[in-house]
Design a protein around this motif. Structure first.
Motif, PDB file in Angstrom:
ATOM      1  N   UNK A 530       2.290  19.110  -1.714  1.00  0.00           N
ATOM      2  CA  UNK A 530       2.734  19.152  -3.106  1.00  0.00           C
ATOM      3  C   UNK A 530       2.800  20.615  -3.525  1.00  0.00           C
ATOM      4  N   UNK A 531       3.379  20.834  -4.670  1.00  0.00           N
ATOM      5  CA  UNK A 531       3.499  22.208  -5.160  1.00  0.00           C
ATOM      6  C   UNK A 531       2.141  22.862  -5.262  1.00  0.00           C
ATOM      7  N   UNK A 532       1.190  22.089  -5.776  1.00  0.00           N
ATOM      8  CA  UNK A 532      -0.163  22.623  -5.941  1.00  0.00           C
ATOM      9  C   UNK A 532      -0.779  22.992  -4.609  1.00  0.00           C
ATOM     10  N   UNK A 533      -0.561  22.075  -3.702  1.00  0.00           N
ATOM     11  CA  UNK A 533      -1.134  22.327  -2.374  1.00  0.00           C
ATOM     12  C   UNK A 533      -0.510  23.583  -1.773  1.00  0.00           C
ATOM     13  N   UNK A 534       0.802  23.732  -1.904  1.00  0.00           N
ATOM     14  CA  UNK A 534       1.474  24.913  -1.374  1.00  0.00           C
ATOM     15  C   UNK A 534       0.895  26.168  -1.994  1.00  0.00           C
ATOM     16  N   UNK A 535       0.679  26.073  -3.272  1.00  0.00           N
ATOM     17  CA  UNK A 535       0.123  27.249  -3.944  1.00  0.00           C
ATOM     18  C   UNK A 535      -1.269  27.574  -3.435  1.00  0.00           C
ATOM     19  N   UNK A 536      -2.037  26.531  -3.225  1.00  0.00           N
ATOM     20  CA  UNK A 536      -3.390  26.754  -2.713  1.00  0.00           C
ATOM     21  C   UNK A 536      -3.323  27.441  -1.362  1.00  0.00           C
ATOM     22  N   UNK A 537      -2.361  27.006  -0.588  1.00  0.00           N
ATOM     23  CA  UNK A 537      -2.223  27.618   0.734  1.00  0.00           C
ATOM     24  C   UNK A 537      -1.834  29.085   0.589  1.00  0.00           C
ATOM     25  N   UNK A 538      -0.890  29.318  -0.287  1.00  0.00           N
ATOM     26  CA  UNK A 538      -0.430  30.684  -0.489  1.00  0.00           C
ATOM     27  C   UNK A 538      -1.547  31.590  -0.996  1.00  0.00           C
ATOM     28  N   UNK A 539      -2.492  30.979  -1.683  1.00  0.00           N
ATOM     29  CA  UNK A 539      -3.547  31.790  -2.295  1.00  0.00           C
ATOM     30  C   UNK A 539      -4.593  32.228  -1.279  1.00  0.00           C
ATOM     31  N   UNK A 540      -4.714  31.453  -0.197  1.00  0.00           N
ATOM     32  CA  UNK A 540      -5.794  31.758   0.739  1.00  0.00           C
ATOM     33  C   UNK A 540      -5.482  32.983   1.583  1.00  0.00           C
ATOM     34  N   UNK A 541      -6.482  33.865   1.702  1.00  0.00           N
ATOM     35  CA  UNK A 541      -6.303  35.024   2.578  1.00  0.00           C
ATOM     36  C   UNK A 541      -7.130  34.803   3.835  1.00  0.00           C
ATOM     37  N   UNK A 542      -6.943  35.707   4.804  1.00  0.00           N
ATOM     38  CA  UNK A 542      -7.697  35.558   6.038  1.00  0.00           C
ATOM     39  C   UNK A 542      -9.182  35.746   5.775  1.00  0.00           C
ATOM     40  N   UNK A 543      -9.426  36.609   4.790  1.00  0.00           N
ATOM     41  CA  UNK A 543     -10.820  36.809   4.432  1.00  0.00           C
ATOM     42  C   UNK A 543     -11.433  35.500   3.949  1.00  0.00           C
ATOM     43  N   UNK A 544     -10.675  34.756   3.109  1.00  0.00           N
ATOM     44  CA  UNK A 544     -11.172  33.479   2.623  1.00  0.00           C
ATOM     45  C   UNK A 544     -11.477  32.546   3.782  1.00  0.00           C
TER      46      UNK A 544
END
Ligand SMILES: Cc1cc2nc3c(=O)[nH]c(=O)nc-3n(C[C@H](O)[C@H](O)[C@H](O)COP(=O)(O)OP(=O)(O)OC[C@H]3O[C@@H](n4cnc5c(N)ncnc54)[C@H](O)[C@@H]3O)c2cc1C
Ligand SMILES: NC(=O)C1=CN([C@@H]2O[C@H](COP(=O)(O)OP(=O)(O)OC[C@H]3O[C@@H](n4cnc5c(N)ncnc54)[C@H](OP(=O)(O)O)[C@@H]3O)[C@@H](O)[C@H]2O)C=CC1
Ligand code: HEM
Ligand code: HEM
Ligand SMILES: [Ca+2]
Ligand SMILES: [Ca+2]
Ligand code: NA
Ligand code: NA
Lengths: 1559, 292
Positions: A530-544
């Motif tokens: 979903x859009x939200x899920x995509x955004x969550x993915x986009x938000x994650x960095x390798x550090x996270x």
């Protein structure tokens, strides 16, 4: 969404694109965006004119490491990068077959050739490629990417579902975890105990192969290369399980499958995001930041390009640091404590890259990943420059034989391997500006801060202008056109990172991978997120992510772990803070070998000889085979000797048995030639005959009634009687050095040479023998002073004596026919002196020679007690001495030759005058005639004979007389006077013909025809002419050696042209097969690569193998006896010499042996080569043999642990056994062993089949050759087996003259045969399995079967021996075989020509004819049958005359016309023939039969002249279309018949069809 | 036929579920048995029974060898599952997935329950889910990958990819394409099949020989019968030994709700039965012969 189902992405990349199912699929070709520059346009590596890659590497990429990245890229970025590569690209596997494209090591290279030996190479294997490409210019070679280009988690899950299934725990959607020795789970991927095929080169630090089971199981098969890369793998592994857990928490009802698949989708999406939006922008210069996502591009191809694979993406290599530090929570560097024994040294600051290759799990298990992650995030990686750390450049891992390679040389070579064009062209084709001079390569060329790049570029120009091949220099402007992409692109590097070319390529690549991916996480149409899920993915960095899966906290890491740049610092500023920065104040750290104590040295480069450990087994194996053969030979000789000894030892027992047997037997009734029962033999011993033959005999000596020595069988059957008289003393010689040997010297005959079993018996004989002869006053001298050799040499054997007789005869005849001046012809005076001047010592011997009656009889082939012999002897032995002297013999012959008619008639008269009364009573005449007839085995009723005689007497008006005077006798034969007259000057035979009343029947005319052909009836001169002809022949024999050989060769070729044809055809076939396979393996199968490792050894062995497959298959065909029987009846018979097939079998066997030896020796060389190979290469070459990546198959593996090898060794042993026991020596002395070892052929073939089943090199081939012959043979064999293998009783065995034995035996119930066919028999008395072929001489209508067997060799001789006495051993019978000549009746006129023992088929046919004729007379096509019998002397095959006689008797219609040719008449001084000849016509007159044969048939003398014979026949039978000719006998004869047929076919008239058979 | 168009029948869309060879063989046997029955009245009472026993005995052995050689019942496994069926849709189907191992290859069956199922709700299309697909591994292992020199099964797998076979079939077949380290199921089954096949062909050849010998030389025929038994037993031993090579993990193909696990199937048991039959018959005949 309530259903919450998703389309799950596959593993191997297929079906991502609906229109192009294969786009992005694993194991598809790389994408080519640059025109290929293969040297040949197809597959030959590019850049033949480019410099040595090692030179380039050394000159351009050498330098001090330890200088940090200008943009403060971290080690995290570097190793994440390596991991990205392994997500989208794997083109590292060598091709199969291995294609070595090795790199020459410059002489004296400091690392690789410090001793300056030269001639060394750095091994380089060309990349695996699509085998549909690379054959022709339109489709040049394309290498394969074994994984998907998608960022689809291949590195985590594998690119095969089955692989992924192996990684799973099947619980809660998680991947399986590592379980340590205590059974405790660890948060690492499961150990590869299941055995996934992870890449597993030998760790260079260990320099040995280790099991692939030691690794962590990852999706990325290469993920265990170094600890830093493996750390990345662990992070993704953990992230999956993290997602699975989270999903499980959220969706309690989901089952494992659903959890796994969804977690996988999340993990992949996260990976996509980090790669594309976090890592790539840091890896590339800012201006190559990937374009924003514009949605799924279904027409874009995701394929990884060659230039990305071979050059651009390898930019990462310049960033690789020589080691990575670990930092603890407090930011302090953790010194190595040696917990990972062997790999990291105590007290060092970092894990050395080059020493950790392929052992990374050890570090991770001991240290965990947290400290490493902190280290990688803070550590500034190597500088973006031309310098490559020595961990790669010089010390990257390699195969065992070259454990540390130069990755830069490899990168360059890889580009050439993939056919990459030069750097300048690449730029142009990517739409970049043209590089015209060296300074244009790098925009920072003149930047003083980066003067090292300028220097590197200058070095580059220098290397490339030095002409690689000729050594002369190229101008710089030209040289720039030759630069490889890797160094050219690398030198574009600026402080920002990769230069224009590499950045363009990389950017393009990643954008396509993203845009073409239907499953891309940002693609809104795929329904994954979903859009939200995509955004969550986009938000994650390798550090996270690191923080999710480790104990690291926000404090531990900077936000962007890929760079250690101060976030405040402007992007791309070339000046950078010299105080590196980390989140919590950790100073960034540059690993450098310059910083003493930071890292340890790379371990040494090592080499390895794969043959190590194969030496002893190699030698032992081949040695053992040779030894085995030697042992076999020794065994064979031992067996042969033992068997001979055993027979001798057995004899002692046999004698005892014989004695009892004899008494039993003799009670049954005494036979003529049996010794009287009451007479006891002097001894039982073994007589040694000519040629070393032996027979068991008993010796008798007696004085009463006659003095004689008798030799008899052990059973008392007389063998030889030696008459003695007081004039001829007897000597007994024993050898001084052999107590068993004894010779009885007979002065008028040949000596008796015997061997005793014991010394005692011998001495007893010497003691008792003289006593026995004492009463007859015969002196016996004994001698014992000579050694064995002398005794043997001096002994007059039968042969020597015969030679003497022959010399005697020759001399006598010479004198009688050529009246020499020295022999006075007048008178037959007894005392006439004979000059001895003419002869030498041999003449002396001859003159003193005295012919015994026995010898006299023998030279006529008659029995000594025959009346004819008695009479003849009496006439000759004028002085009644019991011996005929030279003089006496001469006298006799002179009468025959030169005497007047009266003399001759007188002689005849004397011959008939039995009582020597001077008158000839009718009774005497009758008796003599009858004897003569009996002599020829003709029986005629006395009444019949009397009738004939009466008629004869009547015709001369002598009927009243009871006694004939000499005058009457003359009168009686007066009509024949002419004949006798002509005898004087050697008239030929057949003279009597004219006088014979001619009934001009068909038969009569035919006979006349033949007679005419021989010029018979002309009377005179025939004999002379024959003599002349013979003389000429002798003169014709060429005197020069060369011509003699030549003539012999020509004759040979004439005689054996069919055989020669087939043998040549066979050899040509074999050679063609050899050459075809050899060619196949050396040329056509080049792509299979075997030749490359084993050289032309493979060519030869494979060629030989196929030749063997062929030869060992066709070897069965000649053994298909029943099939051959069938084929014989077809026209094939004329083209195939079926009778030679037996010999052909041996011929094939010898041929096969030659090829076999070639094969074996070739393989000893091949095996050596193979044992020197890198096991990986062998895995490819011998695909059906698997060995694990940590195994080194040695010679002993190939030879002893593979089906091919083991069967090869065994079949070699079996074959050796068969061959050794098939040699003539073995067959002669150990036939049983030959035959039983030969049965190993079953095992042999089984092993051959197994040998092929091993499929070491190719699919089984043997059965292809073998199937047909095998089935044929099997069927054939079954026919033989299915015949009643019943024991057959022999009714009668006759020992006939000329070594012929006749066997008459029971005919099995259902035994059907045609006349002329043959059978195989085995005798119970001999080996039951040893079959020999013989032609049946019985006719199909007869109740019993009969054979006439001539003793020519061991078996037939033994047969003769064992059937010389009852009880007759039983027989086994197999057959019938062969065509025979039963076709004779299909022709109007047939001619059968039998020579020597070759008459056997005709014997049967003749009988058949007589039988058939009665019934088929009307219907039969054949109206005339000529039978021509060619024989040396008729006595050789007297048994045949019985048959002929029967034919004559029954052949009322004169169907058969028989001609007998006696060939020895003129050649040898055959007394009997000469004597008998004189009486021949007389006999014919009297009895209407030939004295020679007792037959009505015409007897001719000399060899038949077939050409004339056929010509006459042709003239006679002009109205007949075809004449069938059937011949059998010695090849020269059948050939002559053939030639005569061919010659006569040149003229008009009937055509001769020749069928022949020569055994 | 609808005039004026040419005759054209409706398509008959069923999977080839039966094996032509098998059916042919079985039919042949029954024809022979039938013929034997027809001929048998020519014999007397006991002889007739013996005759029929002999005929059926030998036919049994022959058919057992031939059928099991070509049959795909050496090992079987199946599972009922809910599984993705094809790409480009998220629908899953309920189906029986079966794996049948022969000597020359594998047979994979996929039968929907029900056979017709909606696979793509978007398009509301119903698909006929009834597959029976064969993959052959050929005589040799050949090279890795899927190219022209690769193993036959790998090539067939690649072709199947192009043909777009349903996912469960692909997944199963894919297991047999792997060949590395200890994951070598395809190789193991192929080797087992190769040697077993060779043994069976040998037995078959011997069977023909035995039949001839029973007429021609019964005692030799008995020996050959025993030999057939031995060869059949060897084939069984080789098969089970190679297939259950301890180093290679046991094949288990997971599906939702279970996995396909292999157990010995009818071909295996048939050969074993035939082997024991041959051996016991041969022994009995030999004892009879020695006794009388
Ligand atoms: C079709 C055929 C028909 C024959 N018919 C007659 C016949 O009617 N009368 C007769 O006297 N001879 C016949 N012979 C020849 C006879 O078979 C050989 O002379 C005999 O086998 C010799 O055996 P040996 O061991 O005594 O002699 P060896 O010295 O061992 O052999 C002499 C020759 O006989 C051949 N020979 C030996 N053993 C065998 C065997 N088991 N099978 C075939 N050949 C063998 C050898 O190759 C050699 O050339 C016939 C041969 C053939 C092929
Ligand atoms: N069962 C069988 O058939 C056996 C066959 N053999 C084979 O038979 C041959 C010899 O057997 P054997 O009985 O000793 O035969 P011989 O050598 O005694 O020859 C038989 C007769 O053929 C004559 N002859 C030879 N060549 C010619 C010719 N070119 N033209 C006309 N007549 C010719 C001989 O005449 P001349 O005296 O002038 O030479 C002789 O009279 C060998 O080839 C041997 O292998 C051997 C043993 C058994
Ligand atoms: C310790 C670190 C590394 C080692 C030991 C290493 C070693 C190797 C080796 C041995 C090869 C195969 C060369 C050949 O035969 O053609 C290779 C290929 C390659 N390397 Fe590296 N490398 C390392 C890091 C990197 C990094 C950081 C990158 C890029 C970011 C990279 C990019 C590549 C690429 C693109 C290939 C070609 C891959 C393929 O064809 O499958 N490597 N590397
Ligand atoms: C490995 C190679 C050979 C094979 C496979 C082979 C095979 C055979 C076979 C199948 C038979 C028929 C046996 C039968 O009828 O039961 C046979 C017979 C025979 N072979 Fe060979 N053979 C080989 C080599 C040789 C050699 C080297 C010789 C001698 C030089 C030889 C001489 C014979 C002889 C004399 C017979 C007997 C034929 C008879 O008496 O009927 N063979 N062989
Ligand atoms: Ca005298
Ligand atoms: Ca008288
Ligand atoms: Na991928
Ligand atoms: Na560098």
């Amino acid at each position: 969404q309530t259903t919450e189902t998703y389309e799950y992405e596959g593993y191997d990349g297929w079906y991502n694109n609906l229109a192009h199912p294969d786009w992005g699929g694993a194991d598809m070709t790389l994408t080519r965006r640059l025109e290929p520059a293969y040297a040949d346009g197809v597959y030959h590596p590019a850049g033949e004119d480019r410099p040595n890659p090692i030179n380039v590497s050394d000159t351009v990429m050498n330098g001090f490491t330890g200088q940090g990245s200008a943009r403060k890229r971290t080690a995290m970025l570097t190793f994440f990068g390596q991991q990205v590569v392994e997500e989208i690209l794997d083109a590292q596997r060598g091709g199969c077959p291995p294609e070595y494209f090795n790199i020459d090591i410059p002489k004296g290279h400091p690392q690789y050739d410090p001793e300056g030996e030269g001639g060394k190479v750095l091994p380089f294997l060309r990349t695996r490629y699509n085998h549909n490409t690379g054959y022709s210019p339109h489709v040049p070679r394309e290498q394969l990417n074994e994984i998907t280009p998608w960022i689809d988690g291949g590195l985590i899950y594998g690119t095969i579902k089955a692989w992924s299934d192996t990684l799973r725990s099947f619980k809660d959607g998680k991947l399986a975890c590592y379980v340590d020795a205590d059974g405790k789970e660890k948060n690492f991927p499961k150990q590869n105990t299941v055995g996934l095929p992870m890449a597993n080169p030998p760790p260079p630090a260990d320099h040995k192969l280790k099991s692939a089971k030691r690794f962590f199981m990852l999706g990325n098969p290469r993920g265990n290369e170094n600890p830093f890369l493996l750390t990345m793998g662990v992070i993704w592994f953990r992230l999956h399980n993290w997602f699975a857990e989270k999903l499980h928490e959220k969706n309690g009802s989901w089952h494992d499958e659903q959890l796994f698949n969804r977690a996988r989708q999340w993990t992949i999406a996260t990976h996509q995001k980090i790669v594309m939006y976090d890592w790539l922008p840091q890896f590339l210069p800012a201006k190559y930041e990937p374009a924003p996502y514009k949605g799924y591009q279904r027409a874009v191809h995701p394929g990884v390009t060659h230039v990305f694979q071979s050059a651009a993406m390898r930019f990462g290599h310049t960033l690789v640091p020589p080691g990575v530090i670990r930092r603890d929570k407090n930011c302090t560097i953790v010194k190595s404590d040696g917990v990972t024994p062997g790999y990291d040294s105590i007290g060092k600051n970092a894990i050395r890259t080059c020493n950790s290759y392929w052992n990374p799990h050890e570090y991770l298990l001991n240290y965990g990943i947290d400290d490493l992650l902190r280290g990688m995030a803070s550590q500034i990686t190597e500088r973006e420059d031309h310098i490559i750390t020595e961990d790669l450049r010089g010390n990257v891992f390699g195969p065992l034989e070259f454990s540390r390679r130069d990755l830069m040389a490899i990168n360059i070579q890889r580009g050439r391997d993939h056919g990459l064009p030069d750097y300048r062209t690449a730029r142009l084709q990517y739409g970049l500006s043209e590089i015209k001079n060296w300074s244009q390569i790098n925009p920072q060329f003149d930047d003083p801060d980066r003067s090292f790049m300028k220097e590197a570029i200058m070095n580059l120009s220098r290397v490339y202008s030095e002409d690689y091949s000729s050594g002369s220099s190229l101008p710089f402007s030209e040289a720039i056109k030759r630069v490889d992409i890797w160094p050219g692109g690398l030198l574009e590097t600026t402080s920002d990172g990769p230069g224009e070319l590499f950045s363009t390529i990389i950017k393009d690549q990643f954008e396509r991978i993203r845009d073409a991916d239907r499953f891309w996480f940002e693609n809104e149409d795929n329904g994954l997120f979903t859009k939200n899920e995509t955004e969550a993915i986009l938000a994650a960095t390798f550090k996270d992510i690191i923080m999710r899966v480790t104990n690291l906290t926000d404090e531990d890491l900077q936000d962007n772990v890929f760079t250690n740049r101060n976030p405040l610092e402007p992007n791309g500023n070339k000046t950078y803070d010299s105080r590196p920065f980390a989140q919590n104040g950790c100073p960034a750290y540059v690993v450098s070998e310059l910083t003493a104590g930071d890292i340890d040295d790379c371990t040494e480069k090592k080499t390895f000889d794969y043959f190590t450990g194969s030496e002893a087994p190699f030698i032992v194996t081949f040695g053992a085979v040779v030894l085995y053969v030697i042992l076999l030979i020794v065994l064979l000789v031992a067996i042969a000797r033992l068997r001979q000894r055993a027979t001798r030892r057995l004899m002692g027992k046999k004698l005892e048995k014989a004695k009892t047997k004899r008494t039993v037997r003799s009670r049954k009734g005494m036979m003529d030639n049996m010794m009287p029962q009451d007479m006891q033999p002097l001894c039982l011993c073994t007589e040694i005959l000519d040629g070393g033959e032996e027979r068991d005999i008993s010796i008798y000596a007696s004085s009463e009634p006659k003095a004689e020595i008798t030799l008899a069988t052990e059973y008392g059957k007389r063998l030889r009687v030696i008459p003695l008289d007081d004039e001829h003393p007897v000597e007994v010689w024993t050898a001084s050095n052999d107590p068993y040997l004894l010779v009885i010297k007979i002065s008028n005959g040949y000596d008796v040479i015997v061997k005793f079993d014991t010394e005692d018996e011998c001495q007893r004989f010497v003691r008792e023998f003289p006593g026995k002869l004492q009463p007859a006053r015969i002196a016996v001298t004994t001698r014992n002073q000579y050694p064995k050799t002398y005794v043997m040499r001096e002994a007059i054997t039968k042969k020597k004596r015969q030679q003497l007789v022959e010399d005697f005869m020759r001399e006598v005849f010479a004198r009688a026919t050529q009246p020499s001046k020295t022999v006075p012809m007048e008178g037959r005076s007894r005392g006439a002196t004979i000059s001895r001047g003419a002869g030498g010592p041999s003449t002396d011997k001859v003159l003193q020679f005295e012919l015994s009656k026995e010898e006299f009889a023998d030279s006529m082939g008659l029995k000594p007690n025959s009346l004819f012999v008695e009479q003849m002897f009496r006439i000759a032995d004028k002085d009644e001495s019991g011996f005929i002297t030279f003089r006496e013999m001469l006298d006799l012959l002179v009468i025959f030759n030169k005497g007047s008619v009266d003399d001759k008639l007188r002689l005849m008269f004397d011959l008939y005058d039995i009582d020597n009364s001077g008158t000839l009573e009718k009774q005497e005449f009758l008796k003599m005639t009858k004897t003569m007839l009996e002599m020829t085995h003709t029986s005629m009723a006395t009444e019949q004979l009397a009738e004939i005689t009466d008629k004869l007497f009547e015709s001369r008006g002598l009927q009243a007389k009871d006694e004939l005077t000499f005058e009457d006798f003359k009168n009686l034969v007066a009509a024949e006077k002419g004949t006798y007259e002509s005898l004087g000057d050697g008239a030929g035979p057949g003279a009597g013909e004219k006088a014979r009343p001619r009934t001009m029947t068909l038969a009569g005319t035919a006979r006349a025809t033949v007679a005419e052909a021989y010029g018979e009836g002309t009377g005179d001169g025939q004999r002379e002419r024959n003599f002349e002809a013979n003389a000429k022949e002798t003169r014709d024999i060429p005197d020069s050696w060369a011509r003699r050989e030549w003539v012999q060769l020509v004759r040979y070729v004439q005689n054996y042209r069919l055989q020669i044809f087939w043998v040549l055809l066979f050899h040509l076939s074999v050679m063609l097969i050899f050459v075809e396979r050899a060619y196949f393996y050396s040329v056509e199968r080049e792509h299979a690569g075997l030749r490359r490792i084993a050289g032309y050894g493979v060519t030869i062995t494979r060629g030989a193998a196929s030749a063997m497959a062929f030869t060992y298959s066709v070897i069965l065909i000649p053994m298909c006896r029943n099939t051959i029987t069938l084929l014989r009846e077809t026209p094939f018979n004329r083209f195939v010499p079926f009778d030679s097939l037996h010999g052909f079998h041996k011929h094939i066997a010898i041929t096969a042996l030659v090829y076999t030896l070639t094969h074996i020796i070739g393989h000893s060389i091949n095996f050596y080569h193979i044992a020197t190979q890198n096991p990986n290469d062998l895995t490819c070459l011998f695909r059906d043999y698997y060995h694990y990546s940590d195994e080194l198959p040695k010679f002993q593996y190939w030879c002893w642990n593979t089906l091919t090898g083991v069967s090869a060794v065994l079949v070699t042993l079996v074959m050796a056994t068969m061959y050794v026991f098939a040699v003539p020596y073995a067959r002669r002395y150990a036939f049983k062993f030959f035959w039983s070892t030969h049965k190993l052929y079953i095992v042999f073939y089984a092993l051959l089949v197994l040998h092929g089943c091993g499929r070491l090199v190719q699919a089984p081939l043997f059965y292809f050759y073998f199937a047909f012959p095998a089935v044929l043979f099997l069927v054939d064999k079954l026919i033989s087996i299915s015949r009643n293998r019943i024991k057959i009783r022999v009714f009668k065995a006759e020992i006939l003259p000329s070594a012929v034995t006749a066997l008459i035996f029971k005919r099995p119930d259902d035994f059907d045969y045609k006349s002329g066919q043959w059978v195989r028999i085995a005798s119970h008395g001999l080996s039951k399995d040893e079959y020999h072929p013989f032609t049946l001489t019985s006719a199909p209508h007869e109740e019993h079967l009969s054979l006439h067997i001539r003793a020519v060799g061991p078996w037939t001789q033994n047969l003769r021996k064992i059937y010389s006495d009852t009880p007759y051993p039983l027989l086994y019978l197999d057959g019938p075989f062969g065509e025979g000549h039963q076709d004779w009746h299909r022709f109007d006129v047939s001619v059968m020509v039998g020579g020597g023992i070759g008459v056997t088929p005709f014997a049967s046919i003749l009988k058949d004819v007589v039988h058939k004729n009665k019934e088929f007379l009307g219907r039969m096509k054949c109206k005339k049958l000529y039978f021509v019998w060619v024989t040396r002397t008729q006595k050789q095959f007297e048994w045949l005359t019985d048959i002929i006689r029967e034919v004559e008797d029954k052949d009322e219609n004169r169907l058969v016309d028989i001609h007998i040719f006696i060939t020895q008449f003129y050649k040898k001084f055959d007394l009997r023939t000469t004597m008998l000849y004189i009486c021949e016509r007389n006999m014919e007159r009297v009895a209407g039969r030939s004295l020679f044969t007792g037959l009505r048939s015409v007897t001719h003398f000399g060899r038949p002249k077939f050409e004339q014979f056929f010509q006459k026949m042709k003239n006679y039978h002009l109205d007949v279309p075809k004449i069938g000719v059937f011949s059998c006998g010695p090849p020269p004869m059948t050939d002559q018949v053939n030639a005569a047929c061919i010659k006569n076919n040149e003229f008009e008239g009937p055509i001769f069809h020749h069928h022949f058979e020569n055994f | 036929r609808s005039k004026p168009f040419p005759t054209y029948y409706c398509p008959n869309e069923t999977a080839a579920t039966h094996d032509k060879v098998e059916i042919g063989l079985i039919v042949a046997v029954f024809v022979l048995l039938f013929l034997a029955l027809i001929v048998s009245p020519g014999y007397r009472k006991w002889q007739r029974i013996f005759f029929l026993m002999k005929i059926s005995g030998t036919l049994f052995v022959g058919i057992a060898i031939a059928l099991s050689n070509f049959g795909y019942g050496w090992q079987n496994g199946s599972v009922r599952t809910k599984t993705p069926y094809r790409q480009f849709t998220k629908e899953e189907i309920t189906a029986d997935v079966g794996l049948h191992v022969g000597l020359r290859g594998i047979n994979i069956t996929l039968k929907g329950d029900p056979v017709k199922q909606a696979v793509d709700t978007n398009h509301e299309q119903m698909e006929n889910i009834n597959y029976n697909e064969r993959f052959h591994w050929g005589l040799q292992q050949k090279r890795i990958g899927f190219g022209p020199y690769s193993n036959d099964l790998n090539q067939e797998f690649r072709r199947a990819r192009w043909r777009g076979l349903p996912l469960p079939i692909i997944w199963i077949a894919e297991y047999f394409t792997l060949d590395g380290a200890y994951i070598r199921w395809g190789r193991a089954f192929r080797q087992a099949g190769f040697y077993t096949n060779a043994m069976l062909w040998t037995s078959f050849g011997l069977w023909i020989v035995a039949n001839i010998l029973f007429v021609a030389a019964p005692k030799a025929g008995t020996y050959v019968l025993g030999l057939i038994g031995i060869f059949l037993l060897i084939s069984i031993i080789i098969y089970s030994a190679v297939v259950s090579d301890g180093r290679i993990p046991k094949l288990s193909i997971p599906f939702q709700g279970g996995s396909v696990e292999l157990t010995y199937g009818w071909s295996f048991w048939l050969v074993l039965t035939a082997a024991l039959f041959c051996l016991t018959t041969a022994v009995v005949l030999l004892i009879v012969e020695f006794r009388w």
